[in-house]
Design a protein around this motif. Structure first.
Motif, PDB file in Angstrom:
ATOM      1  N   GLY A 112      68.676 -11.020  25.290  1.00 50.36           N
ATOM      2  CA  GLY A 112      67.851 -10.021  26.157  1.00 50.36           C
ATOM      3  C   GLY A 112      68.845  -9.175  26.831  1.00 50.36           C
ATOM      4  N   ILE A 115      68.716  -6.141  32.977  1.00 51.91           N
ATOM      5  CA  ILE A 115      69.805  -6.669  33.922  1.00 51.91           C
ATOM      6  C   ILE A 115      70.239  -7.826  33.778  1.00 51.91           C
ATOM      7  CG2 ILE A 115      68.245  -6.805  35.586  1.00 51.91           C
ATOM      8  CD1 ILE A 115      70.900  -4.301  36.079  1.00 51.91           C
ATOM      9  N   ALA A 116      69.369  -8.785  33.821  1.00 50.28           N
ATOM     10  CA  ALA A 116      69.614 -10.251  33.717  1.00 50.28           C
ATOM     11  C   ALA A 116      70.862 -10.571  32.865  1.00 50.28           C
ATOM     12  CB  ALA A 116      68.529 -11.132  33.633  1.00 50.28           C
ATOM     13  N   GLU A 136      69.822  -7.808  21.865  1.00 53.42           N
ATOM     14  CA  GLU A 136      68.621  -7.177  22.169  1.00 53.42           C
ATOM     15  C   GLU A 136      67.694  -6.796  21.012  1.00 53.42           C
ATOM     16  OE1 GLU A 136      67.244  -6.349  25.160  1.00 53.42           O
ATOM     17  OE2 GLU A 136      65.818  -5.434  24.064  1.00 53.42           O
ATOM     18  N   GLN A 137      66.208  -7.106  21.140  1.00 55.55           N
ATOM     19  CA  GLN A 137      65.504  -6.636  20.122  1.00 55.55           C
ATOM     20  C   GLN A 137      65.133  -5.363  19.712  1.00 55.55           C
ATOM     21  OE1 GLN A 137      61.680  -8.819  20.844  1.00 55.55           O
ATOM     22  NE2 GLN A 137      61.620  -7.765  22.916  1.00 55.55           N
ATOM     23  N   ALA A 177      61.446  -4.205  31.633  1.00 60.44           N
ATOM     24  CA  ALA A 177      61.292  -4.077  33.023  1.00 60.44           C
ATOM     25  C   ALA A 177      62.454  -3.459  33.678  1.00 60.44           C
ATOM     26  CB  ALA A 177      61.146  -5.753  33.549  1.00 60.44           C
ATOM     27  N   THR A 178      63.832  -3.504  33.244  1.00 63.46           N
ATOM     28  CA  THR A 178      64.962  -3.072  33.692  1.00 63.46           C
ATOM     29  C   THR A 178      64.816  -1.446  33.786  1.00 63.46           C
ATOM     30  OG1 THR A 178      66.193  -4.922  33.064  1.00 63.46           O
ATOM     31  CG2 THR A 178      67.302  -2.827  33.625  1.00 63.46           C
ATOM     32  N   ALA A 226      61.044   0.298  40.209  1.00 69.56           N
ATOM     33  CA  ALA A 226      60.942   1.430  41.238  1.00 69.56           C
ATOM     34  C   ALA A 226      62.245   1.791  41.819  1.00 69.56           C
ATOM     35  CB  ALA A 226      59.859   1.033  42.380  1.00 69.56           C
ATOM     36  N   LEU A 261      64.313   0.259  44.028  1.00 66.41           N
ATOM     37  CA  LEU A 261      64.321   0.078  45.562  1.00 66.41           C
ATOM     38  C   LEU A 261      65.037  -1.394  45.949  1.00 66.41           C
ATOM     39  CD1 LEU A 261      63.464   1.360  48.287  1.00 66.41           C
ATOM     40  CD2 LEU A 261      61.260  -0.394  48.302  1.00 66.41           C
ATOM     41  N   VAL A 318      65.722 -11.804  18.014  1.00 68.12           N
ATOM     42  CA  VAL A 318      66.225 -13.241  17.840  1.00 68.12           C
ATOM     43  C   VAL A 318      64.973 -14.142  17.295  1.00 68.12           C
ATOM     44  CG1 VAL A 318      66.791 -15.695  18.933  1.00 68.12           C
ATOM     45  CG2 VAL A 318      68.172 -13.517  19.470  1.00 68.12           C
ATOM     46  N   GLY A 376      60.809 -11.667  38.502  1.00 66.67           N
ATOM     47  CA  GLY A 376      59.595 -10.905  39.237  1.00 66.67           C
ATOM     48  C   GLY A 376      59.982  -9.538  39.415  1.00 66.67           C
ATOM     49  N   GLY A 377      59.651  -9.111  40.561  1.00 66.21           N
ATOM     50  CA  GLY A 377      59.610  -7.813  41.083  1.00 66.21           C
ATOM     51  C   GLY A 377      61.045  -7.606  41.794  1.00 66.21           C
ATOM     52  N   GLY A 408      64.397  -8.117  40.322  1.00 65.40           N
ATOM     53  CA  GLY A 408      65.332  -8.434  39.360  1.00 65.40           C
ATOM     54  C   GLY A 408      66.726  -7.686  39.576  1.00 65.40           C
ATOM     55  N   ILE A 409      66.624  -6.351  39.828  1.00 64.72           N
ATOM     56  CA  ILE A 409      67.375  -5.318  40.000  1.00 64.72           C
ATOM     57  C   ILE A 409      68.319  -5.665  41.310  1.00 64.72           C
ATOM     58  CG2 ILE A 409      68.280  -3.078  40.066  1.00 64.72           C
ATOM     59  CD1 ILE A 409      66.527  -3.850  37.367  1.00 64.72           C
ATOM     60  N   GLN A 410      67.480  -5.867  42.469  1.00 70.51           N
ATOM     61  CA  GLN A 410      68.276  -5.865  43.753  1.00 70.51           C
ATOM     62  C   GLN A 410      68.754  -7.346  43.810  1.00 70.51           C
ATOM     63  OE1 GLN A 410      64.835  -5.194  46.552  1.00 70.51           O
ATOM     64  NE2 GLN A 410      64.865  -7.430  47.063  1.00 70.51           N
TER      65      GLN A 410
HETATM   66  C1  LIG Z   1      56.950  -1.059  37.984  1.00 67.05           C
HETATM   67  C2  LIG Z   1      58.230  -2.161  38.293  1.00 67.05           C
HETATM   68  C3  LIG Z   1      58.669  -1.777  39.514  1.00 67.05           C
HETATM   69  C4  LIG Z   1      59.828  -2.741  40.036  1.00 67.05           C
HETATM   70  N1  LIG Z   1      60.438  -2.451  40.888  1.00 67.05           N
HETATM   71  C5  LIG Z   1      61.582  -2.957  41.201  1.00 67.05           C
HETATM   72  C6  LIG Z   1      62.494  -2.864  42.603  1.00 67.05           C
HETATM   73  O1  LIG Z   1      62.096  -1.900  43.152  1.00 67.05           O
HETATM   74  N2  LIG Z   1      63.500  -3.627  42.510  1.00 67.05           N
HETATM   75  C7  LIG Z   1      63.823  -4.462  42.132  1.00 67.05           C
HETATM   76  O2  LIG Z   1      65.034  -5.097  42.388  1.00 67.05           O
HETATM   77  N3  LIG Z   1      63.229  -4.943  40.841  1.00 67.05           N
HETATM   78  C8  LIG Z   1      62.121  -4.165  40.485  1.00 67.05           C
HETATM   79  N4  LIG Z   1      61.368  -4.563  39.549  1.00 67.05           N
HETATM   80  C9  LIG Z   1      61.655  -5.890  38.590  1.00 67.05           C
HETATM   81  C10 LIG Z   1      62.851  -5.638  37.926  1.00 67.05           C
HETATM   82  O3  LIG Z   1      62.614  -4.642  36.847  1.00 67.05           O
HETATM   83  C11 LIG Z   1      62.944  -6.784  36.992  1.00 67.05           C
HETATM   84  O4  LIG Z   1      62.649  -7.964  37.682  1.00 67.05           O
HETATM   85  C12 LIG Z   1      64.057  -7.029  36.101  1.00 67.05           C
HETATM   86  O5  LIG Z   1      64.315  -5.756  35.293  1.00 67.05           O
HETATM   87  C13 LIG Z   1      64.178  -8.158  35.186  1.00 67.05           C
HETATM   88  O6  LIG Z   1      65.002  -8.203  34.181  1.00 67.05           O
HETATM   89  P1  LIG Z   1      65.387  -8.664  32.991  1.00 67.05           P
HETATM   90  O7  LIG Z   1      66.524  -8.396  32.138  1.00 67.05           O
HETATM   91  O8  LIG Z   1      64.914 -10.150  33.134  1.00 67.05           O
HETATM   92  O9  LIG Z   1      64.129  -8.433  31.955  1.00 67.05           O
HETATM   93  P2  LIG Z   1      64.035  -6.972  31.010  1.00 67.05           P
HETATM   94  O10 LIG Z   1      64.671  -5.812  31.392  1.00 67.05           O
HETATM   95  O11 LIG Z   1      62.552  -7.118  30.479  1.00 67.05           O
HETATM   96  O12 LIG Z   1      64.928  -7.539  29.880  1.00 67.05           O
HETATM   97  C14 LIG Z   1      64.473  -8.440  28.783  1.00 67.05           C
HETATM   98  C15 LIG Z   1      65.082  -8.092  27.485  1.00 67.05           C
HETATM   99  O13 LIG Z   1      64.958  -9.129  26.647  1.00 67.05           O
HETATM  100  C16 LIG Z   1      64.616  -8.683  25.418  1.00 67.05           C
HETATM  101  N5  LIG Z   1      64.049  -9.522  24.383  1.00 67.05           N
HETATM  102  C17 LIG Z   1      63.064 -10.530  24.727  1.00 67.05           C
HETATM  103  N6  LIG Z   1      62.955 -11.312  23.609  1.00 67.05           N
HETATM  104  C18 LIG Z   1      63.955 -11.180  22.795  1.00 67.05           C
HETATM  105  C19 LIG Z   1      64.169 -11.646  21.510  1.00 67.05           C
HETATM  106  N7  LIG Z   1      63.430 -12.660  20.965  1.00 67.05           N
HETATM  107  N8  LIG Z   1      65.343 -11.397  20.937  1.00 67.05           N
HETATM  108  C20 LIG Z   1      66.253 -10.009  21.741  1.00 67.05           C
HETATM  109  N9  LIG Z   1      65.930  -9.482  22.795  1.00 67.05           N
HETATM  110  C21 LIG Z   1      64.745  -9.995  23.414  1.00 67.05           C
HETATM  111  C22 LIG Z   1      63.571  -7.552  25.719  1.00 67.05           C
HETATM  112  O14 LIG Z   1      63.487  -6.593  24.495  1.00 67.05           O
HETATM  113  C23 LIG Z   1      64.267  -7.011  27.145  1.00 67.05           C
HETATM  114  O15 LIG Z   1      64.987  -5.900  26.801  1.00 67.05           O
HETATM  115  C24 LIG Z   1      60.098  -3.865  38.957  1.00 67.05           C
HETATM  116  C25 LIG Z   1      59.450  -3.912  37.887  1.00 67.05           C
HETATM  117  C26 LIG Z   1      58.515  -3.018  37.531  1.00 67.05           C
HETATM  118  C27 LIG Z   1      57.678  -3.148  36.122  1.00 67.05           C
END
Ligand SMILES: Cc1cc2nc3c(=O)[nH]c(=O)nc-3n(C[C@H](O)[C@H](O)[C@H](O)COP(=O)(O)OP(=O)(O)OC[C@H]3O[C@@H](n4cnc5c(N)ncnc54)[C@H](O)[C@@H]3O)c2cc1C
Length: 393
Positions: free
Chosen positions: A11, A14-15, A33-34, A42-43, A47, A49, A168, A328-329, A331-333
């Protein structure tokens, strides 16, 4: 031929990018990354913020610990730009303001405003409707792309590798190391990091780990024109105290959200027309913002563990399977502090001192808090259907 690594990160949101950047300093890291590009889920849909009083006490500690990373940058583009943030209440919602302001992890970071002071900041709010607010002392707009690219650049600079279009689909442990199938690649590593966002439990089942009950929740964002003849660029983000809606300036426009949390299965989220209409309606109940047309809308998945605290740590039963999910909401901050924390736990060095001093514990993050004690890990699932590049914004 199988490529050998120390760590496979699944994945590239941002995480995954954040933890890969840190671990690449002393590990051979590959980030899978798929999608054809990273940050398409999500990333790339947030929004953007930074609100350090958002979420529960653990989230606040992680956000407050991340502030220095965002502010200390001395290159362009900046990771953050100042953006006020006010949490508003109507007369019958004042108890919500009092409750929030009385929390120890909130009180030092807010200033109380009356209705006139609120309208001095956002003149389109209706007089007599919004009567009070809490104004955050340190809130910002985040440049998500700059932060994400920074992590990826750091990882690559340290010799780490990113493979996109690499879903994966199989993840097997043979007692010594993992064999990971991703597209036409086969990789070996002793550690797999689950940074799969909404697909976190899907990946866990694939690896034979017990799922933790992650729930993706859809959230909608709507872009409209600002009111004519009004300079909205300096408005703060305006968040309803009960989180029923928010709006904020966004690149010369206004971003509105109904703050929806619709539980859904992991998928490439898209906005529901009704949620778009609700966003506009709720904002118009408190503010004089005429909407002639919706310029653009999107939805993304905010994925939560049952207690809304991230799930970070080694699985207690499946060797070398590390969880970094449930952001959750927030993950960036929280990404800077959470990446450092996760990398420290991967290295088995415990919670970094500053976070431990802020009260963050390994137990409150551990996946074991949701897994039945003594229960066997499940048979690996091998039926994962990758998105295969179907996702779009
Ligand atoms: C509308 C909205 C507003 C938000 N506003 C804020 C904000 O203001 N401030 C803030 O801090 N956060 C905010 N968030 C939350 C934040 O965006 C998420 O918490 C954060 O992006 C999560 O990151 P992640 O890397 O865990 O997930 P993702 O960005 O979803 O990354 C996970 C990745 O894993 C990949 N993946 C999954 N399964 C597989 C596999 N089997 N093989 C290969 N790749 C795979 C996916 O394709 C994806 O790219 C908001 C979210 C939304 C939807």
């Amino acid at each position: 031929m199988q490529a050998q690594y120390d760590v496979v990160v699944v994945g590239a949101g941002i995480a995954g990018a954040g933890v890969a950047a840190d671990l690449s300093r002393d590990h051979r890291v590959v980030l899978l990354e798929q999608e054809p590009q990273p940050a398409m889920h999500a990333t790339g849909r947030s929004a953007a913020l930074f609100s350090e009083i958002y979420g529960n006490a653990c989230i606040r500690a992680l956000s407050q610990a991340s502030r220095g990373f965002f502010l200390d940058r001395d290159e362009e583009p900046a990771f953050v730009t100042p953006r006020g943030c006010i949490h508003i209440a109507r007369q019958d919602e004042l108890a919500g303001i009092e409750a929030l302001a009385s929390e120890p992890s909130v009180a030092p970071f807010v200033t109380a405003l009356n209705g006139d002071e609120v309208r001095a900041l956002v003149p389109v709010l209706f007089p007599g409707v919004v009567v009070a607010a809490l104004s955050e002392n340190h809130s910002y707009d985040l440049d998500v792309d700059a932060i994400h690219q920074h992590f990826l650049r750091q990882m690559r600079g340290n010799g780490g590798v990113l493979h996109c279009s690499s879903p994966v689909t199989r993840c097997m442990h043979d007692g010594r190391a993992w064999t990971v199938h991703a597209g036409d690649r086969v990789l070996r590593a002793p550690i797999v990091i689950n940074a799969a966002g909404a697909w976190g439990d899907v990946l866990a089942k694939m690896a034979g780990a017990q799922p933790v009950g992650l729930q993706p929740k859809r959230r909608t964002a709507v872009i409209v024109d600002p009111p004519q003849g009004v300079d909205s660029a300096k408005w703060p983000a305006v968040i309803h105290i009960g989180e029923k809606f928010y709006f904020k300036p966004e690149a010369g426009k206004i971003l509105m959200s109904p703050a929806d949390e619709t539980p859904v299965d992991p998928h490439d989220a898209y906005p529901d027309e009704l949620d778009v209409a609700i966003a506009v309606d709720r904002v118009q109940q408190v503010a004089d913002i005429a909407v002639r047309r919706v310029e653009h809308s999107w939805a993304g998945l905010r994925t939560f563990a049952p207690d809304k605290t991230p799930v970070v740590g080694y699985d207690s039963r499946v060797p070398g399977f590390f969880w970094l999910t449930g952001q959750g909401g927030y993950g960036i901050q929280t990404a800077p502090a959470l990446s450092e924390l996760a990398a420290s736990l991967v290295r088995r060095r415990g919670i970094p001192d500053a976070l431990a001093a802020a009260g963050v514990t390994q137990a409150e993050l551990a996946p074991a808090r949701f897994q039945a004690p003594g229960g066997a890990s499940s048979q690996p699932e091998t039926s994962y259907e990758p998105i295969n590049g179907q996702a779009s914004r």
